[in-house]
Design a protein around this motif. Structure first.
Motif, PDB file in Angstrom:
ATOM      1  N   PRO A  39       8.168 -29.426 -26.513  1.00 25.19           N
ATOM      2  CA  PRO A  39       8.637 -28.352 -27.399  1.00 25.19           C
ATOM      3  C   PRO A  39       9.314 -28.850 -28.662  1.00 25.19           C
ATOM      4  CG  PRO A  39      10.140 -28.621 -25.552  1.00 25.19           C
ATOM      5  CD  PRO A  39       8.978 -29.548 -25.294  1.00 25.19           C
ATOM      6  N   GLY A  40       9.687 -30.131 -28.724  1.00 25.14           N
ATOM      7  CA  GLY A  40      10.378 -30.660 -29.896  1.00 25.14           C
ATOM      8  C   GLY A  40      11.819 -30.193 -29.926  1.00 25.14           C
ATOM      9  N   ARG A  41      12.183 -29.445 -30.973  1.00 26.18           N
ATOM     10  CA  ARG A  41      13.523 -28.869 -31.086  1.00 26.18           C
ATOM     11  C   ARG A  41      13.413 -27.353 -30.969  1.00 26.18           C
ATOM     12  NH1 ARG A  41      14.328 -31.762 -36.667  1.00 26.18           N
ATOM     13  NH2 ARG A  41      12.079 -32.035 -36.381  1.00 26.18           N
ATOM     14  N   THR A  75      10.453 -22.734 -31.058  1.00 24.56           N
ATOM     15  CA  THR A  75      10.370 -24.180 -30.896  1.00 24.56           C
ATOM     16  C   THR A  75       9.542 -24.767 -32.031  1.00 24.56           C
ATOM     17  OG1 THR A  75       8.393 -24.062 -29.486  1.00 24.56           O
ATOM     18  CG2 THR A  75      10.538 -24.017 -28.381  1.00 24.56           C
ATOM     19  N   THR A  76       9.823 -26.019 -32.355  1.00 28.87           N
ATOM     20  CA  THR A  76       9.072 -26.623 -33.460  1.00 28.87           C
ATOM     21  C   THR A  76       7.627 -26.901 -33.088  1.00 28.87           C
ATOM     22  OG1 THR A  76       9.910 -28.801 -32.791  1.00 28.87           O
ATOM     23  CG2 THR A  76      11.069 -27.679 -34.574  1.00 28.87           C
ATOM     24  N   VAL A 110      -0.318 -32.175 -30.152  1.00 28.00           N
ATOM     25  CA  VAL A 110       0.893 -31.476 -30.569  1.00 28.00           C
ATOM     26  C   VAL A 110       0.567 -30.642 -31.798  1.00 28.00           C
ATOM     27  CG1 VAL A 110       3.262 -31.714 -31.406  1.00 28.00           C
ATOM     28  CG2 VAL A 110       2.381 -33.302 -29.682  1.00 28.00           C
ATOM     29  N   ALA A 111       0.962 -29.379 -31.777  1.00 25.93           N
ATOM     30  CA  ALA A 111       0.717 -28.478 -32.900  1.00 25.93           C
ATOM     31  C   ALA A 111       2.001 -27.725 -33.223  1.00 25.93           C
ATOM     32  CB  ALA A 111      -0.400 -27.493 -32.556  1.00 25.93           C
ATOM     33  N   THR A 112       2.003 -27.053 -34.364  1.00 19.58           N
ATOM     34  CA  THR A 112       3.144 -26.221 -34.738  1.00 19.58           C
ATOM     35  C   THR A 112       3.384 -25.156 -33.679  1.00 19.58           C
ATOM     36  OG1 THR A 112       2.709 -26.557 -37.087  1.00 19.58           O
ATOM     37  CG2 THR A 112       4.038 -24.648 -36.491  1.00 19.58           C
ATOM     38  N   GLY A 113       4.646 -24.927 -33.349  1.00 20.17           N
ATOM     39  CA  GLY A 113       4.982 -23.960 -32.317  1.00 20.17           C
ATOM     40  C   GLY A 113       4.618 -22.543 -32.694  1.00 20.17           C
ATOM     41  N   ASP A 114       4.556 -21.665 -31.695  1.00 19.03           N
ATOM     42  CA  ASP A 114       4.309 -20.246 -31.944  1.00 19.03           C
ATOM     43  C   ASP A 114       5.420 -19.670 -32.810  1.00 19.03           C
ATOM     44  OD1 ASP A 114       2.040 -20.357 -30.348  1.00 19.03           O
ATOM     45  OD2 ASP A 114       3.147 -19.788 -28.535  1.00 19.03           O
TER      46      ASP A 114
END
Length: 231
Positions: free
Chosen positions: A18-20, A168-169, A177-181
């Motif tokens: 999820p990153g940050r 999430t980022t 890994v892609a940009t979060g929703d």
């Protein structure tokens, strides 16, 4: 039509990295709280701590003495008058300064850009909240070839106990890994503040955890923080 809202654990369990993340929610006892968390895949991303300063800010800093990295080290939460501001980068300080100058939350969140870290172009996520309402701001890269920033502002009104909103980022499968929703509405199982920190921490991938904090508007100096063991 009734739309099902997933629990925080279900949402984060389905996201391998999820990153940050930023969370605004209400626990079972009626307490309205903010939360922030960090996870990391690289050694540099995991070699960070989240701590309180003497001025009452929450700061993400290197766990050992090293050169400042503006994408990894930043003020993560600041109280600005009646407003609590928190997020995943240096824009937190910018938004807090704008609020101090008299701008309303929607304008304070305007004009931000995503992070210059191709090919992912990490979104900048920021929350401005008082004891009742929250404004989420997300500065995101286009899903196509456009370089202009897509800016989302979401106002969240009164929450019932057990309700929350999460950004999430990143959104990650096992292989990419892609940009979060844009955002997710979530159910919170925690009965109180201490339970929320435990719930959030337990939902994050164990090998990627860096730190997490739970705090209330006007009470940032008393934030509850949990850290991963440093390698």
């Amino acid at each position: 039509m009734l739309i099902s809202v997933n629990g925080l654990n279900e949402v984060l369990a389905g996201n391998r990295y999820p990153g940050r993340g930023v969370l605004w929610c209400r626990t079972g006892d009626g307490d309205t709280l903010g939360a922030y968390f960090l996870t990391g895949r690289s050694e540099a991303s995991r070699a960070r701590v989240l701590h309180r300063t003497e001025g009452g800010e929450l700061v993400v800093a290197p766990s050992a003495s090293s050169e400042h990295d503006h994408l990894r080290h930043y003020v993560a939460a600041r109280q600005s008058g009646d407003w609590l501001v928190y997020g995943n980068g240096e824009q937190v300080a910018t938004v807090a300064d704008r609020l101090d100058s008299g701008l309303i939350p929607a304008l304070a969140l305007d004009g931000l850009d995503y992070e210059p870290d191709p090919p992912i172009f990490t979104p900048r996520l920021t929350v401005v909240a008082d004891g009742r309402r929250a404004w989420f701001g997300a500065a995101r890269h286009s899903g196509g070839e456009r370089t202009a920033t897509n800016r989302l502002t979401l106002q969240v009104g009164d929450l019932a106990p057990g309700e929350g909103v999460l950004m999430t980022t990143y959104r990650s499968s096992e292989h990419e890994v892609a940009t979060g929703d844009a955002f997710a509405e979530v159910r919170i199982a925690a009965a109180d503040r201490g339970g929320l920190l435990d719930e959030l921490w337990s939902c994050l991938p164990g090998h990627l955890r860096v730190a997490a904090a739970v705090f209330s508007p006007g009470g940032l100096a008393g934030a509850d923080i949990v850290q991963a063991d440093q390698p």
